[in-house]
Design a protein around this motif. Sequence first.
Motif, PDB file in Angstrom:
ATOM      1  N   GLU A 111       8.634  -2.405  -5.395  1.00 48.51           N
ATOM      2  CA  GLU A 111       8.341  -2.796  -4.014  1.00 48.51           C
ATOM      3  C   GLU A 111       8.379  -4.323  -3.934  1.00 48.51           C
ATOM      4  O   GLU A 111       7.787  -5.005  -4.760  1.00 48.51           O
ATOM      5  CB  GLU A 111       6.943  -2.300  -3.627  1.00 48.51           C
ATOM      6  N   HIS A 137       3.333  -0.802  -2.227  1.00 50.24           N
ATOM      7  CA  HIS A 137       3.475  -0.252  -0.868  1.00 50.24           C
ATOM      8  C   HIS A 137       2.149   0.411  -0.509  1.00 50.24           C
ATOM      9  O   HIS A 137       1.632   1.230  -1.276  1.00 50.24           O
ATOM     10  CB  HIS A 137       4.637   0.751  -0.886  1.00 50.24           C
ATOM     11  N   HIS A 159       4.155  -0.505   8.464  1.00 51.72           N
ATOM     12  CA  HIS A 159       4.662  -0.512   7.088  1.00 51.72           C
ATOM     13  C   HIS A 159       4.146  -1.792   6.435  1.00 51.72           C
ATOM     14  O   HIS A 159       4.498  -2.882   6.863  1.00 51.72           O
ATOM     15  CB  HIS A 159       6.196  -0.490   7.124  1.00 51.72           C
ATOM     16  N   HIS A 203       3.214  -3.899   2.697  1.00 49.93           N
ATOM     17  CA  HIS A 203       3.180  -4.084   1.255  1.00 49.93           C
ATOM     18  C   HIS A 203       2.048  -5.064   0.959  1.00 49.93           C
ATOM     19  O   HIS A 203       1.765  -5.961   1.762  1.00 49.93           O
ATOM     20  CB  HIS A 203       4.512  -4.613   0.733  1.00 49.93           C
TER      21      HIS A 203
HETATM   22 ZN   LIG Z   1       7.274   0.103   1.557  1.00 47.00          ZN
END
Ligand SMILES: [Zn+2]
Length: 252
Positions: free
Chosen positions: A74, A217, A204, A206
């Motif tokens: 990630e 993530h 979304h 991270h």
């Molecule tokens: Zn992600």
Amino acid sequence: MKLKRYLWIALCLIALVASVLPAYSQQFLQPHIGYQVSTLGALNVGVYEGATTIAELKSHGNFGLGTLEGLDGEMVVLDGKFYQIRADGVAYPVTDNSKTPFSAVTFFRKEQSLPLTGLLTYQKLLSQIDEQLPTLNLPYAIRLQGTFPSLKVRSEPKQTPPYKPLNDVISQQQIVFELQNVQGTLVGFRLPQYFKDVNQTGYHFHFITSDSRAGGHVLDGTFINPIIDVETLQDWQIMLPNNKAFKQASLE
Ligand SMILES: [Zn+2]
């Protein structure tokens, strides 16, 4: 003689402005632009071939997320620094010549902070951010800082061709890390539903720890008095890969 001196001063000033302006305008004068490489639809069917370099991606943002060629962990981008969280959960610096098959970045400029207090679950956090955003019909870049009682993050090991679809890799190979009382930053986006097929809709994030040593993530967590900074993005650009894998993928 005097005229010549003024001319010199004028020339020096022009040279100074010309040297400073491009970097300045890139970060501060441009409209609020989100920039993504490839599409989530392509990543979903296993297009993990690198579409562009990190050096190139840096010209489009200093904040964001993504993954590296071969779905190699990630990626988190914060304050212009690019990190790769590999399957061991450790954050490594990303080199300029590394490639990304999918990512999204922007030059982050805080426009507003959202006051959220108390202990919040991840779902509660997201629904409360939803309530405070001016509209849900525009994309946002969101930075969330704090010390979090718990945070569940994941990464996955680098894949080798022939690549499996993303869902198969995640369901069979993702490695989940449960972090406790961890200090750091969630870096991410909220995208409207009409981004479906192109990118992940909704939130979304991270994560990167404040010592830049671990992350992943974000899957879940609990939050106390997080500092939430938001930027509305008025433009969103998509860089489409010019490679065989993307052209031959079944995206219809
Ligand atoms: Zn992600």
